[in-house]
Every structure is written in C-alpha cells, then in structure tokens.
Design an enzyme around this catalytic site. Structure first.
Site, short mmCIF file in Angstrom:
data_model
loop_
_atom_site.label_atom_id
_atom_site.label_comp_id
_atom_site.label_asym_id
_atom_site.label_seq_id
_atom_site.Cartn_x
_atom_site.Cartn_y
_atom_site.Cartn_z
N ALA A 11 44.89 -34.69 20.90
CA ALA A 11 45.17 -35.35 19.63
C ALA A 11 44.13 -36.40 19.27
CB ALA A 11 46.56 -35.99 19.68
N ARG A 16 33.71 -41.13 19.96
CA ARG A 16 32.36 -41.25 20.51
C ARG A 16 31.48 -40.03 20.22
NH1 ARG A 16 34.67 -42.95 26.27
NH2 ARG A 16 36.50 -41.98 25.33
N ARG A 335 19.29 -7.64 9.70
CA ARG A 335 20.30 -8.52 9.10
C ARG A 335 21.68 -7.86 9.05
NH1 ARG A 335 17.73 -10.15 3.66
NH2 ARG A 335 19.83 -11.02 3.42
N LYS A 353 18.31 -4.80 5.92
CA LYS A 353 19.56 -5.49 5.55
C LYS A 353 20.60 -4.49 5.08
CE LYS A 353 21.36 -6.66 1.93
NZ LYS A 353 21.63 -7.00 0.52
N ALA A 425 1.93 8.09 -1.16
CA ALA A 425 1.64 6.68 -0.87
C ALA A 425 1.34 5.94 -2.16
CB ALA A 425 0.48 6.59 0.09
C1 UD1 Z 1 42.11 -41.10 30.87
C2 UD1 Z 1 42.96 -41.83 31.92
C3 UD1 Z 1 42.04 -42.29 33.06
C4 UD1 Z 1 41.28 -41.12 33.64
C5 UD1 Z 1 40.54 -40.37 32.55
C6 UD1 Z 1 39.96 -39.10 33.10
C7 UD1 Z 1 44.77 -42.91 30.70
C8 UD1 Z 1 45.27 -44.18 30.15
N1 UD1 Z 1 43.59 -42.95 31.32
O1 UD1 Z 1 41.21 -42.06 30.32
O2 UD1 Z 1 42.79 -42.92 34.08
O3 UD1 Z 1 40.38 -41.58 34.62
O4 UD1 Z 1 41.41 -40.00 31.47
O5 UD1 Z 1 39.10 -38.49 32.16
O6 UD1 Z 1 45.44 -41.92 30.62
N2 UD1 Z 1 44.78 -38.36 23.79
C9 UD1 Z 1 45.78 -38.00 22.92
N3 UD1 Z 1 46.48 -38.97 22.30
C10 UD1 Z 1 46.26 -40.30 22.50
C11 UD1 Z 1 45.22 -40.65 23.39
C12 UD1 Z 1 44.50 -39.66 24.03
O7 UD1 Z 1 46.05 -36.83 22.70
O8 UD1 Z 1 46.95 -41.11 21.90
C13 UD1 Z 1 44.01 -37.31 24.45
C14 UD1 Z 1 42.57 -37.32 24.01
O9 UD1 Z 1 42.36 -36.47 22.93
C15 UD1 Z 1 41.85 -36.83 25.26
C16 UD1 Z 1 42.78 -37.25 26.41
O10 UD1 Z 1 44.01 -37.53 25.82
O11 UD1 Z 1 41.73 -35.42 25.29
C17 UD1 Z 1 42.27 -38.43 27.22
O12 UD1 Z 1 42.14 -39.55 26.38
P1 UD1 Z 1 40.98 -40.59 26.55
O13 UD1 Z 1 41.16 -41.64 25.56
O14 UD1 Z 1 39.67 -39.87 26.58
O15 UD1 Z 1 41.31 -41.18 28.00
P2 UD1 Z 1 40.30 -41.84 28.98
O16 UD1 Z 1 39.94 -43.18 28.49
O17 UD1 Z 1 39.21 -40.91 29.27
CA CA Z 2 38.33 -38.96 28.34
#
Ligand code: UD1
Ligand code: CA
Length: 463
Positions: A11, A16, A335, A353, A425
């Site tokens: 979600a 980044r 193509r 093509k 030709a």
């Molecule tokens: C998370 C873990 C961390 C772990 C790391 C591994 C938590 C708080 N931390 O951190 O301990 O080392 O993953 O990669 O869980 N997502 C949602 N909804 C939200 C927030 C996030 O669906 O509200 C999903 C993101 O799309 C993503 C995943 O959860 O795919 C991880 O979220 P992200 O914010 O990247 O967590 P990290 O900071 O990497």
């Molecule tokens: Ca992550």
C-alpha cells in the site's frame, strides 16, 4: 495441517522511488516487482492470498488482473505496517490459522526460505516466527533485541534505536509467520509512539514477549535474498541480480550465451536448448526462441516468436513471428504484425511492417515493405519500396508467388502483382501486373552518340 494465509503489503507510496508509478509496479526484467513474490507463493499451498493496496490502488489492481486467486484489501491512509495488517482483520474474521506476512518490494525472496519459515513455525508451535538475517551492514533495518537468555524481547526500528541497539547485526527482514488469533489480539494495542508516528507491526513482538507467547526466529540463508527495494539504485542492484539468475537458468538449460555481461533476457522469455546468443542482445516481453536460433550480436527482440534455426544478426523484431530457418539482418527492422515464413531472407537496411512474407522469399537489400502480403519464392530487388501511405490512409500491396521485382521499384498501393510476373527495375508501378506479365513503368532510355567525347574536348579547351 494448519491453515495458512499470505498477506502482501503493497500500500505504501514508495516515496523514495520519486515516481508517478507505484513502487510495486516498477518492472524488473519486464515483470512488475510485485509479481515476483506472487510467483514464489504460487508454489505454496495457501487458504487466502491477500494483497494490501492503497496508493494508486486501481492501477495496482489492474496490473494484477490475471492473478485470479488473490483478494485485495484497501488501506486508504498509510499509517504503518501494523495499521496495514489491521485492515485484513475483517477479511480474516472467521479464520484460525497462520498468517504469512510478505512485501511487494522483495522480489529476490526464494520459495525455500518461505517454506523453511513455515516449517520452523509449525514445528515449534510458536506464536510468531520472524525471518531474521545477520547483516554485515544492518543500517536501515529493524534490529532483533534479545535478553540474556537469548530470547527475542522486541524489534527496534533504526530510527528508534539506542546506540547499543544500533550495533546489533541481527535484523528483522519484515517477513513473519504469525498465529492469526494472537496477531489480531495484539494489533489492537498498537500505539504510534515512535519517531515516524506510525503503527509499527514490529511493536507486536514486544507484546508477544510480555504475554509469554513463544517467539521463534528463522535465519535467512543469504543477505541478498531479503533485500527490499526502496529507491532506484536498489532497483538497479536487484535487477542486476535477477538478470544474472535468469541467464544462469538458461545456460543451465542448454542455451549458449557468449557474453552474459551484455545480455538481457526478460523474466517471461522462453528459450529452447542449443540457441546461441551473441553479445549485446536484449530479448524482452513474452518472446519465444526455439532450438538452434542464432541471435545477435547487437539484436533486440520483443514479444516475438522465433522458430527453429532462425538467424537474427544486428537486427530488431517487435511483435513479429519468424518461422524456421529464416535469416534476418544485419541491420533489419521487423516491426509489429510481421510474419516471416520459413527460409525467408531479410537483408541489410530493410524495414518490414505488418506484412506477411511467404516461404523462401527474399528481401535482401535496402527495402521498405509495409502492409504487404508477399507469396512464396518472391524476389524483391534492392531498394524496392511499397508506397503504402497516401497521406491519409494505408493501402495494401499484394505480391503473389514466384514474382520477381526488379531493383529500385516503387509499388504504389493498393496494387497487386500476380503470380509469376516480372517488374522491371526502376519502375513506379501504379496498376496491377497480370500473371506472368512484365510490368515496366520507366522512361525509355535514349543514347546520344559521341556526346561525352565532345563534352570532354570542350572542357579541356576552356582550361
Ligand atoms: C520494515 C520493518 C523493519 C524491517 C524492514 C525490512 C516495520 C515498522 N519495520 O521497515 O523492521 O527491518 O521492513 O525491509 O514494520 N506498507 C503498507 N502500509 C503502510 C506502511 C507500509 O502497505 O502503512 C508496506 C509498504 O508498501 C512496503 C512494506 O509495507 O511494501 C514495508 O514498509 P516500509 O515503510 O518500507 O518499512 P521499512 O521502513 O522498510
Ligand atoms: Ca522497506
């Protein structure tokens, strides 16, 4: 057997990535990132497969349309990983079993690792099994904090670590197998009392520890596998690992890849054995390459199928079908919508093509063939152009079997050249040429006697 459901968290905005495209849809070797994890869990028996979406949810859903057995749960505002998991409580209301937590952005995760995690969880009867990893550089990950008896007591996020905790090299991969009842029981107590003001799923671990629910860990075998993608630099690193593993797979299956460093093969490409791929070749999409093809150097194939023994040299094919032993290139551009039948020959600087080229026919040099239907054993002379476009619409050129088109001919479409005909030709053909006839449409030549001799004399006189 315990019941098992998988949740895939997808979600997040992927801020980044700095992209208009949701992170989980960024392609890696032609396949959206999230599909890698979906492909891996397809091999595991699951009672539910739930993808948690939020950011650009409609677009993500649309891209996963062909995944028939998944259900979507929406997390409208992203308040953390714990909050994300809370959204499925309703979906799993009457469910009692295990819940596997996975992410849409870890495409390298292997099926064996997930299987080992589940096995370990089931055999220890734990409330949760955390997939951990000992990292040379743990920066950015949540740390696994243990007590003096080596029991896990909590996970601390990087941003919330103390100086001492920061030194811990054992990290949380974010992948777990939970007992569903215990998980949902504890999620209710989550508080956003951390640097990011989020509901951290990781905080559930401390609650488990306090409640004396058994916390088990399973170590991932390699550090690379659990790598999550957060930015484009990580996207490139992970893509490179996947690129190499795809090439490795094909080499082990009998494909010769002369220079793997400069070869790119998409995840969904299929290749038979005894194919040779020369350097600087890219094969993309849903291409199929059959036995004994020779592709490259410097070739690009996308969504095309190449039958046995096709040779494609320094050329490109997009959405084309090339049949047995056809030879293409160097420097040909095939193509979309083109079918080259068996043993055809398309030579240098030819563009084809949306055309059908019959068995054994040759377009060997410097030609443009568009919207054409060419029969068997036709010879298209150098520099032949099908003039298919009148500025408004496209028209068809039909050239029947055994026709010979002389060099530098313009065929003004719509036009048909009937069986066995010959076109002289340099002709500009505007009318159909009947069977076995000669079509000639060029100025008659006349010679002026002694002209050049006189001209040369005149020049030397003036000097
Ligand atoms: C998370 C873990 C961390 C772990 C790391 C591994 C938590 C708080 N931390 O951190 O301990 O080392 O993953 O990669 O869980 N997502 C949602 N909804 C939200 C927030 C996030 O669906 O509200 C999903 C993101 O799309 C993503 C995943 O959860 O795919 C991880 O979220 P992200 O914010 O990247 O967590 P990290 O900071 O990497
Ligand atoms: Ca992550």
């Amino acid at each position: 057997m315990e019941k098992l459901s998988a949740l895939i968290l997808a979600a997040g905005a992927g801020t980044r990535m700095k992209s208009a495209l949701p992170k989980v849809l960024h392609p890696i070797l032609g396949k959206p990132m999230i599909k890698y994890i979906l492909d891996v869990i397809r091999t595991i028996k699951l009672d539910n497969k739930i993808v948690i979406i939020g950011n650009q949810k409609e677009l993500v859903k649309r891209n996963l349309e062909d995944e028939k057995d998944i259900s979507f749960v929406i997390q409208d505002v992203q308040q953390g990983t714990g909050h994300a998991v809370m959204q499925v409580e309703k979906e799993l209301e009457n469910y009692n079993g295990n819940v596997l937590i996975l992410y849409g952005d870890t495409p390298l995760l292997k099926k064996e690792t997930i299987q080992n995690l589940i096995k370990s969880h089931n055999s220890t009867g734990a409330g949760v099994t955390i997939l951990t990893c000992v990292m040379t550089d743990p920066t950015g990950y949540g740390r696994i904090i243990r007590n003096s008896q080596n029991e896990v007591i909590k996970i601390t996020e990087e941003k919330d670590t103390t100086i001492l905790e920061k030194k811990v090299k054992e990290i949380n991969t974010g992948i777990y197998c939970f007992n569903s009842r215990k998980l949902f029981e504890m999620l209710k107590f989550l508080q956003p009392d951390n640097k990011q003001k989020e509901l951290y799923l990781t905080d559930v671990i401390e609650m488990f520890s306090k409640k004396k629910y058994k916390i088990n860990t399973q170590e991932a075998e390699n550090q690379q596998e659990i790598m999550g993608i957060n930015n484009r630099s990580e996207l490139a690193k992970v893509s490179e690992l996947i690129r190499k593993s795809i090439l490795e797979y094909w080499m082990r299956n009998g494909v010769t890849i002369i220079h793997p460093e400069s070869t790119f093969i998409d995840a969904d490409v299929k290749i038979e054995n005894d194919v040779t791929i020369y350097p600087f070749t890219i094969i993309e999409g849903k291409s199929i390459i059959k036995s004994n093809c020779i592709i490259g150097p410097f070739s690009y194939v996308k969504d095309s199928s190449l039958s046995n023994g096709v040779e494609l040299n320094n050329s490109r094919v997009i959405k084309g079908i090339i049949n047995k032993e056809a030879k293409v290139g160097p420097f040909a551009n095939i193509r979309p919508g083109t079918v080259l039948e068996a043993s055809t020959r398309i030579g240098n600087f030819c563009e084809i093509k949306k055309s059908h080229i019959g068995e054994g026919s040759k377009v060997s040099h410097l030609s443009y063939i568009g919207d054409s239907d060419i029969g068997k054993d036709v010879n298209i002379g150098a520099g032949t152009i099908t003039c298919n476009f009148d500025g408004e619409s496209k028209h068809k050129t039909i050239i029947e079997d055994n026709v010979f088109i002389g060099s530098n001919t313009n065929l003004i479409a719509p036009v048909s050249i009937k069986k066995g005909a010959l076109v002289a030709a340099g002709s500009t053909i505007t009318r159909n040429v009947p069977e076995k006839a000669l079509g000639i449409a060029r100025e008659k030549q006349f010679n002026i006697a002694e002209y050049n001799k006189k001209r040369k004399k005149k020049i030397s006189h003036n000097k």
